[in-house]
Design an enzyme around this catalytic site. Sequence first.
Site, PDB file in Angstrom:
ATOM      1  N   ASP A  43       0.685  -1.133   0.046  1.00 57.07           N
ATOM      2  CA  ASP A  43      -0.010   0.130  -0.051  1.00 57.07           C
ATOM      3  C   ASP A  43       0.929   1.295  -0.074  1.00 57.07           C
ATOM      4  O   ASP A  43       1.467   1.647   0.848  1.00 57.07           O
ATOM      5  CB  ASP A  43      -1.035  -0.100   1.131  1.00 57.07           C
ATOM      6  N   TYR A  48       3.309   9.750   0.558  1.00 58.80           N
ATOM      7  CA  TYR A  48       4.519   8.972   1.545  1.00 58.80           C
ATOM      8  C   TYR A  48       5.897   9.534   1.263  1.00 58.80           C
ATOM      9  O   TYR A  48       6.836   9.006   2.192  1.00 58.80           O
ATOM     10  CB  TYR A  48       4.184   7.513   1.533  1.00 58.80           C
ATOM     11  N   LYS A  77      -2.157   6.104  -4.161  1.00 54.16           N
ATOM     12  CA  LYS A  77      -3.065   6.919  -4.142  1.00 54.16           C
ATOM     13  C   LYS A  77      -2.791   8.378  -4.568  1.00 54.16           C
ATOM     14  O   LYS A  77      -1.696   8.969  -4.295  1.00 54.16           O
ATOM     15  CB  LYS A  77      -3.518   7.274  -2.464  1.00 54.16           C
ATOM     16  N   HIS A 110      -7.144   9.848  -2.286  1.00 52.44           N
ATOM     17  CA  HIS A 110      -6.685   9.771  -0.858  1.00 52.44           C
ATOM     18  C   HIS A 110      -7.259  10.153   0.244  1.00 52.44           C
ATOM     19  O   HIS A 110      -7.846   9.665   1.236  1.00 52.44           O
ATOM     20  CB  HIS A 110      -5.344  10.173  -0.788  1.00 52.44           C
TER      21      HIS A 110
HETATM   22  P1  NDP Z   1      -0.325   0.748  11.808  1.00 52.64           P
HETATM   23  O1  NDP Z   1      -1.375   0.763  12.825  1.00 52.64           O
HETATM   24  O2  NDP Z   1       0.030  -0.065  11.021  1.00 52.64           O
HETATM   25  O3  NDP Z   1       1.053   1.046  13.081  1.00 52.64           O
HETATM   26  C1  NDP Z   1       2.141   1.089  12.536  1.00 52.64           C
HETATM   27  C2  NDP Z   1       3.180   1.290  13.879  1.00 52.64           C
HETATM   28  O4  NDP Z   1       3.032  -0.328  14.590  1.00 52.64           O
HETATM   29  C3  NDP Z   1       4.580   1.258  13.659  1.00 52.64           C
HETATM   30  O5  NDP Z   1       4.909   2.343  14.960  1.00 52.64           O
HETATM   31  C4  NDP Z   1       5.213  -0.175  13.780  1.00 52.64           C
HETATM   32  O6  NDP Z   1       6.517  -0.038  14.127  1.00 52.64           O
HETATM   33  C5  NDP Z   1       4.372  -0.779  14.684  1.00 52.64           C
HETATM   34  N1  NDP Z   1       4.199  -2.232  14.522  1.00 52.64           N
HETATM   35  C6  NDP Z   1       4.016  -3.068  13.382  1.00 52.64           C
HETATM   36  N2  NDP Z   1       3.988  -4.210  13.454  1.00 52.64           N
HETATM   37  C7  NDP Z   1       4.109  -4.418  14.926  1.00 52.64           C
HETATM   38  C8  NDP Z   1       4.054  -5.542  15.873  1.00 52.64           C
HETATM   39  N3  NDP Z   1       3.904  -6.678  15.520  1.00 52.64           N
HETATM   40  N4  NDP Z   1       4.169  -5.223  17.130  1.00 52.64           N
HETATM   41  C9  NDP Z   1       4.271  -4.163  17.722  1.00 52.64           C
HETATM   42  N5  NDP Z   1       4.284  -2.940  16.908  1.00 52.64           N
HETATM   43  C10 NDP Z   1       4.301  -3.085  15.573  1.00 52.64           C
HETATM   44  O7  NDP Z   1      -0.087   2.470  11.347  1.00 52.64           O
HETATM   45  P2  NDP Z   1      -0.309   2.978   9.963  1.00 52.64           P
HETATM   46  O8  NDP Z   1      -1.063   4.410  10.270  1.00 52.64           O
HETATM   47  O9  NDP Z   1       0.867   3.227   9.262  1.00 52.64           O
HETATM   48  O10 NDP Z   1      -1.362   2.312   9.010  1.00 52.64           O
HETATM   49  C11 NDP Z   1      -0.975   1.281   8.253  1.00 52.64           C
HETATM   50  C12 NDP Z   1      -1.053   1.716   6.994  1.00 52.64           C
HETATM   51  O11 NDP Z   1      -2.081   2.163   6.460  1.00 52.64           O
HETATM   52  C13 NDP Z   1      -0.072   3.164   6.459  1.00 52.64           C
HETATM   53  O12 NDP Z   1       1.251   2.663   6.586  1.00 52.64           O
HETATM   54  C14 NDP Z   1      -0.553   3.322   5.071  1.00 52.64           C
HETATM   55  O13 NDP Z   1       0.043   2.522   4.059  1.00 52.64           O
HETATM   56  C15 NDP Z   1      -2.152   2.988   5.187  1.00 52.64           C
HETATM   57  N6  NDP Z   1      -2.946   4.219   5.861  1.00 52.64           N
HETATM   58  C16 NDP Z   1      -3.596   5.095   4.933  1.00 52.64           C
HETATM   59  C17 NDP Z   1      -4.279   6.273   5.248  1.00 52.64           C
HETATM   60  C18 NDP Z   1      -5.166   6.810   4.282  1.00 52.64           C
HETATM   61  O14 NDP Z   1      -5.509   8.137   4.420  1.00 52.64           O
HETATM   62  N7  NDP Z   1      -5.619   6.198   3.289  1.00 52.64           N
HETATM   63  C19 NDP Z   1      -4.068   6.871   6.640  1.00 52.64           C
HETATM   64  C20 NDP Z   1      -3.246   5.900   7.487  1.00 52.64           C
HETATM   65  C21 NDP Z   1      -2.555   5.025   7.009  1.00 52.64           C
HETATM   66  P3  NDP Z   1       7.607  -0.658  13.175  1.00 52.64           P
HETATM   67  O15 NDP Z   1       7.796  -0.324  11.800  1.00 52.64           O
HETATM   68  O16 NDP Z   1       9.004  -0.434  14.046  1.00 52.64           O
HETATM   69  O17 NDP Z   1       7.350  -2.216  13.269  1.00 52.64           O
HETATM   70  C1  1BO Z   2      -2.400  12.790   5.882  1.00 56.84           C
HETATM   71  C2  1BO Z   2      -2.174  11.477   6.326  1.00 56.84           C
HETATM   72  C3  1BO Z   2      -2.086  10.452   5.134  1.00 56.84           C
HETATM   73  C4  1BO Z   2      -1.769   8.998   5.611  1.00 56.84           C
HETATM   74  O1  1BO Z   2      -2.438   8.192   4.673  1.00 56.84           O
END
Ligand code: NDP
Ligand code: 1BO
Length: 316
Positions: A43, A48, A77, A110
């Site tokens: 994704d 990003y 996106k 997005h």
């Molecule tokens: P997540 O809920 O996926 O959380 C990410 C965090 O969790 C990081 O700090 C990561 O650290 C940690 N983590 C990952 N695996 C584990 C584990 N097994 N145990 C403990 N901690 C863990 O957050 P996101 O907001 O990044 O959401 C996921 C994805 O969704 C985004 O990356 C993006 O691609 C998408 N997204 C889309 C949005 C939109 O507007 N369409 C908005 C927000 C997100 P580490 O990397 O150190 O493992």
């Molecule tokens: C503004 C935040 C976007 C993450 O997908």
Amino acid sequence: METLKFKNNDEMPMFGLGTWKSDKGEVYKAVRDAIIIGYKHFDCAWVYENESEIGDALSDAIENGDIKREELWITSKLWNNRHGKEQVRTGIEESLKSLKLDYLDLYLIHWPVSLKPDVFFPTKPEDFVSLDENPLAETWTGMIKCVEEGLAKHIGVSNFSIKNLKKLITNTGFKPEMNQIEMHPMLQQKDVMNYCMSENIHLTAYSPLGSMDRIPDSKADDEPNLLEHTVIVKIAEKNNCTPAQVLIKWALQRGTAVIPKSTNRERLKQNFDAQNINLSENDMNEIAKLDKNYRFLKGDFWAIKGSPYSLEFLWG
Ligand code: NDP
Ligand code: 1BO
């Protein structure tokens, strides 16, 4: 790996890798590791600012024989500053060039928010363009053209409420194939889920682990920690797995795609293995009680004073 089936029989792996906040210098290795572990769905998004490094990882993995292009599912996106019938093409071309791909499997709007072309993130009311000036229906027409021209196999939206989905469908006659929204036990989005499922719009759950690596300024002081929630921890202990695995499997068992982000090899593997866990009906019922309508991503950056957008418009 379980998949979501599209009308033309294309199948999207329900489990994928999130890449928001995956830093340059880290994300190349994370994507290469993920492919070796078995990830197929990535994704991405223009905003990003890491698509170029992801593109290097994808093309090196393909060249190395680790995976074939047709086995991958790549989502990107359209950022808010590329809304509009003609501008969408610029947006998708920028992402395709960085990702070093000829086509995307899925391209999403997005946010239902439009910004001026030279604005990355808004800081003042003049940075926004209202939807009266730049209607979402026009942007959607540009998205449809991407499919017609073979630049994207599928198109959809992200952060769309039922009201905004209905308006888009009524104004254009074309349904998005996907709505990517925040979903986890504290924000279960049952209404949006029921509506999307009744309209055959697939759902992807973002921030499934609580998005703890967001910059501190964007976090509420009293933000809950899903990974430490007593009910989630108890269910993890019972199933001999980790809280993150419970959260991931919960999303999959509800029939949604899920895209946890990690750049850590052990956690990438742990998250991937969540697919093999089986939560009982009782576990699912216990988690169903945790809904608090709590958003980690409140969208308040679009609703600054003087903006034509409001939280009521976004989520109401
Ligand atoms: P997540 O809920 O996926 O959380 C990410 C965090 O969790 C990081 O700090 C990561 O650290 C940690 N983590 C990952 N695996 C584990 C584990 N097994 N145990 C403990 N901690 C863990 O957050 P996101 O907001 O990044 O959401 C996921 C994805 O969704 C985004 O990356 C993006 O691609 C998408 N997204 C889309 C949005 C939109 O507007 N369409 C908005 C927000 C997100 P580490 O990397 O150190 O493992
Ligand atoms: C503004 C935040 C976007 C993450 O997908």
